[in-house]
Design a protein around this motif. Structure first.
Motif, PDB file in Angstrom:
ATOM      1  N   THR A 298      11.925   1.805 -11.135  1.00  0.00           N
ATOM      2  CA  THR A 298      10.827   2.592 -10.577  1.00  0.00           C
ATOM      3  C   THR A 298      10.206   1.871  -9.386  1.00  0.00           C
ATOM      4  O   THR A 298       9.915   2.492  -8.354  1.00  0.00           O
ATOM      5  CB  THR A 298       9.756   2.856 -11.658  1.00  0.00           C
ATOM      6  N   THR A 299      10.007   0.559  -9.496  1.00  0.00           N
ATOM      7  CA  THR A 299       9.446  -0.217  -8.389  1.00  0.00           C
ATOM      8  C   THR A 299      10.422  -0.278  -7.226  1.00  0.00           C
ATOM      9  O   THR A 299      10.022  -0.149  -6.062  1.00  0.00           O
ATOM     10  CB  THR A 299       9.065  -1.631  -8.858  1.00  0.00           C
TER      11      THR A 299
ATOM     12  N   LEU B 178       0.834  -1.210   0.000  1.00  0.00           N
ATOM     13  CA  LEU B 178       0.000   0.000   0.000  1.00  0.00           C
ATOM     14  C   LEU B 178       0.863   1.252   0.000  1.00  0.00           C
ATOM     15  O   LEU B 178       0.600   2.200  -0.738  1.00  0.00           O
ATOM     16  CB  LEU B 178      -0.931   0.004   1.213  1.00  0.00           C
ATOM     17  N   ALA B 179       1.892   1.261   0.827  1.00  0.00           N
ATOM     18  CA  ALA B 179       2.773   2.429   0.911  1.00  0.00           C
ATOM     19  C   ALA B 179       3.532   2.659  -0.397  1.00  0.00           C
ATOM     20  O   ALA B 179       3.781   3.797  -0.782  1.00  0.00           O
ATOM     21  CB  ALA B 179       3.758   2.259   2.066  1.00  0.00           C
ATOM     22  N   ALA B 180       3.902   1.571  -1.079  1.00  0.00           N
ATOM     23  CA  ALA B 180       4.654   1.675  -2.337  1.00  0.00           C
ATOM     24  C   ALA B 180       3.726   1.753  -3.553  1.00  0.00           C
ATOM     25  O   ALA B 180       4.198   1.909  -4.676  1.00  0.00           O
ATOM     26  CB  ALA B 180       5.592   0.481  -2.480  1.00  0.00           C
ATOM     27  N   GLU B 181       2.426   1.608  -3.319  1.00  0.00           N
ATOM     28  CA  GLU B 181       1.411   1.637  -4.379  1.00  0.00           C
ATOM     29  C   GLU B 181       1.640   0.555  -5.430  1.00  0.00           C
ATOM     30  O   GLU B 181       1.616   0.804  -6.644  1.00  0.00           O
ATOM     31  CB  GLU B 181       1.329   3.026  -5.017  1.00  0.00           C
ATOM     32  N   ILE B 182       1.891  -0.674  -4.925  1.00  0.00           N
ATOM     33  CA  ILE B 182       2.010  -1.834  -5.803  1.00  0.00           C
ATOM     34  C   ILE B 182       1.165  -2.967  -5.228  1.00  0.00           C
ATOM     35  O   ILE B 182       0.684  -2.872  -4.097  1.00  0.00           O
ATOM     36  CB  ILE B 182       3.479  -2.283  -5.989  1.00  0.00           C
ATOM     37  N   ASP B 183       1.008  -4.037  -5.974  1.00  0.00           N
ATOM     38  CA  ASP B 183       0.188  -5.162  -5.557  1.00  0.00           C
ATOM     39  C   ASP B 183       0.883  -5.997  -4.479  1.00  0.00           C
ATOM     40  O   ASP B 183       2.087  -6.240  -4.562  1.00  0.00           O
ATOM     41  CB  ASP B 183      -0.112  -6.037  -6.780  1.00  0.00           C
ATOM     42  N   ARG B 184       0.141  -6.452  -3.477  1.00  0.00           N
ATOM     43  CA  ARG B 184       0.708  -7.244  -2.390  1.00  0.00           C
ATOM     44  C   ARG B 184       1.313  -8.544  -2.885  1.00  0.00           C
ATOM     45  O   ARG B 184       2.387  -8.953  -2.456  1.00  0.00           O
ATOM     46  CB  ARG B 184      -0.352  -7.552  -1.321  1.00  0.00           C
TER      47      ARG B 184
ATOM     48  N   ALA C 283      11.906   1.242  -1.781  1.00  0.00           N
ATOM     49  CA  ALA C 283      12.909   1.859  -0.909  1.00  0.00           C
ATOM     50  C   ALA C 283      12.322   3.078  -0.201  1.00  0.00           C
ATOM     51  O   ALA C 283      12.545   3.266   1.004  1.00  0.00           O
ATOM     52  CB  ALA C 283      14.139   2.245  -1.725  1.00  0.00           C
ATOM     53  N   ARG C 284      11.566   3.889  -0.908  1.00  0.00           N
ATOM     54  CA  ARG C 284      10.937   5.068  -0.309  1.00  0.00           C
ATOM     55  C   ARG C 284       9.977   4.650   0.801  1.00  0.00           C
ATOM     56  O   ARG C 284       9.980   5.233   1.892  1.00  0.00           O
ATOM     57  CB  ARG C 284      10.201   5.870  -1.381  1.00  0.00           C
ATOM     58  N   ALA C 285       9.179   3.622   0.540  1.00  0.00           N
ATOM     59  CA  ALA C 285       8.219   3.141   1.544  1.00  0.00           C
ATOM     60  C   ALA C 285       8.929   2.585   2.781  1.00  0.00           C
ATOM     61  O   ALA C 285       8.407   2.666   3.890  1.00  0.00           O
ATOM     62  CB  ALA C 285       7.316   2.080   0.931  1.00  0.00           C
ATOM     63  N   LEU C 286      10.128   2.032   2.589  1.00  0.00           N
ATOM     64  CA  LEU C 286      10.909   1.481   3.700  1.00  0.00           C
ATOM     65  C   LEU C 286      11.796   2.529   4.360  1.00  0.00           C
ATOM     66  O   LEU C 286      12.384   2.275   5.415  1.00  0.00           O
ATOM     67  CB  LEU C 286      11.775   0.317   3.208  1.00  0.00           C
ATOM     68  N   GLY C 287      11.946   3.686   3.735  1.00  0.00           N
ATOM     69  CA  GLY C 287      12.784   4.745   4.282  1.00  0.00           C
ATOM     70  C   GLY C 287      14.266   4.467   4.149  1.00  0.00           C
ATOM     71  O   GLY C 287      15.047   4.817   5.036  1.00  0.00           O
TER      72      GLY C 287
END
Length: 91
Positions: A49-50, A27-33, A55-59
């Motif tokens: 890009t993914t 959800l945080a990375a806006e991709i499918d689980r 990485a952004r979602a994980l900080g």
């Protein structure tokens, strides 16, 4: 270990360290689980890009996903099963 395996290993390690489920990370990375699960198992060729979104979602920096694990290091443990209990604040 190939590059997909290294990325999957680090993705799971970082996700578990932060106490995130695959669903929350997705959800945080806006991709499918389900895609997150396949990446963790080394079954997907992930785009830059993914990787940036994860990485952004994980900080972390994208480079953190490419750190080779120590030889003989145990696989990252899964999160405990089940939902977390919601803390209910008194009114």
């Amino acid at each position: 270990m190939d590059a997909r395996g290294i990325v999957g290993w680090n993705l799971r390690r970082l996700r578990v360290e932060r106490g995130l489920s695959q669903e929350r990370l997705a959800l945080a990375a806006e991709i499918d689980r389900a895609y997150v699960g396949r990446v963790e198992r080394g079954r997907e060729n992930v785009t830059i890009t993914t990787l940036e979104a994860l990485a952004r979602a994980l900080g972390v920096a994208v480079a953190a996903l490419f750190v080779e694990p120590e030889p003989g290091a145990p696989r990252p443990a899964p999160l405990p099963a089940g939902r977390r209990r919601r803390s209910v604040e008194p009114r």
